[in-house]
Design an enzyme around this catalytic site. Structure first.
Site, short mmCIF file in Angstrom:
data_model
loop_
_atom_site.label_atom_id
_atom_site.label_comp_id
_atom_site.label_asym_id
_atom_site.label_seq_id
_atom_site.Cartn_x
_atom_site.Cartn_y
_atom_site.Cartn_z
N HIS A 140 -26.50 88.79 1.11
CA HIS A 140 -25.27 89.90 1.71
C HIS A 140 -25.64 90.56 2.35
CE1 HIS A 140 -22.01 91.99 1.45
NE2 HIS A 140 -22.21 93.05 1.66
N HIS B 216 -27.26 93.98 5.40
CA HIS B 216 -26.92 95.26 5.49
C HIS B 216 -27.99 94.55 7.37
CE1 HIS B 216 -23.72 96.87 3.35
NE2 HIS B 216 -23.14 95.55 3.36
N CYS C 242 -22.46 102.18 6.57
CA CYS C 242 -23.13 102.46 5.30
C CYS C 242 -23.42 103.53 5.07
CB CYS C 242 -24.85 102.31 6.23
SG CYS C 242 -25.88 102.56 5.07
N ASN D 244 -22.59 96.35 7.32
CA ASN D 244 -22.51 94.66 6.62
C ASN D 244 -23.11 94.48 8.59
OD1 ASN D 244 -21.22 94.54 4.46
ND2 ASN D 244 -19.82 95.90 5.21
MG MG Z 1 -21.89 95.18 2.17
#
Ligand code: MG
Length: 292
Positions: A208, A210, A241, A250
């Site tokens: 995951h 960013h 963010c 993301n």
């Molecule tokens: Mg995230």
């Protein structure tokens, strides 16, 4: 062969960072369009207290609307974030078959976000698991700040492992490695995976990452070399963010699908249909979304 699973977190991780309140009906249309694009896993909301995240206060209504519109025919495709036992009860009541729980690799981060230590968050998760697992609910676990914490800086891979192992022992089927502030470069992800893969099989880990500094795809491709095949992303890069206002948060699902497909991986996701899905929410967010 070379199939990659994309876990779409836009409706939850993305929208929770968006200030303007989005109508529940638009969220349902967004989720329907994401499904139509071929995404088989969507984190649709979070069962949190309304005063914590107002944007997701309609979780129960959203599920009811999805059912009403005939969009609950594959409930195994949906997940929702659950912060505590109360949230779990609401998720069970709504009929969720999968939930996600969260902690971090930094005490400073869990303190700031959830007002507890990592240890206390693991106790909270254990309480959730003790009900979810016997109920037949699948549980995915997020660990935030796996490379760096916005409050205390760099995090050692061993520290991430010390949080991941108890989660897996509790019955979490997959750990999503949250590179929360989008600072990591591939060598840092490699060092993390070198450590984790000593004890944890690659199929139980997901990335995951960013994209705050444009490195998320680099980190995905390095992870693929380590055998990871599951990655989280958010349609249009929804989310922003909170630690770098104006910057990307993301990784955009569009960018992930494009780069994977062009490199010979199969995602099962149609880019034109994905663009259509992102278009459903573009009018409700303040910045232009990424629709390649
Ligand atoms: Mg995230």
């Amino acid at each position: 062969m070379n199939a990659v699973v994309i876990k779409e977190v836009g409706p939850r991780d993305g929208l929770q960072n968006e200030k303007e309140n989005i109508p529940t009906a638009i969220k349902a249309e967004f989720i329907a369009a994401l499904r139509k694009s071929g995404l088989k896993y969507i984190e649709i909301t979070s069962f949190v207290r309304a005063d914590r995240i107002a944007q997701l206060a309609d979780a129960t209504e959203l599920v009811a609307l999805l059912k009403e519109r005939g969009l609950w025919d594959h409930p195994e495709s949906y997940s929702a974030l659950v912060p505590n036992r109360r949230g779990l009860d609401q998720a069970l009541e709504a009929g969720l078959q999968e939930i996600a729980v969260f902690t971090a690799a930094s005490d400073a981060f869990t303190q700031k976000n959830t007002n507890c230590t990592i240890e206390e968050s693991l106790q909270r998760i254990a309480e959730i698991m003790s009900v979810a697992i016997p109920a037949g609910v699948r549980v995915r676990g997020y660990i935030s700040t796996v490379v760096e914490c916005p409050y205390i800086g760099k995090i050692k891979p061993e520290q991430v492992r010390s949080v991941a192992l108890p989660l897996l022992e509790m019955g979490v089927y997959e750990i999503s490695l949250g590179e929360t502030i989008g600072v990591a470069v591939p060598d840092e992800i490699a060092a993390l995976l070198d450590c984790l893969l000593e004890d944890i099989p690659a199929h139980r880990l997901a990335g995951h990452y960013h994209d705050t500094r444009g490195t998320a795809l680099l980190n995905v491709f390095r992870s693929l070399q380590y055998g990871l095949t599951t990655f989280d992303s958010s349609a249009g890069g929804l989310g922003g963010c909170p630690y770098a206002p104006g910057a990307a948060g993301n990784l955009a699902t569009e960018a992930l699908v494009y780069a994977l497909e062009r490199s010979g991986y199969r995602t099962g996701v149609s880019l034109p249909d994905l663009r259509e899905a992102t278009g459903k929410v573009q009018g409700f967010v303040s910045r232009p979304l990424q629709m390649i």
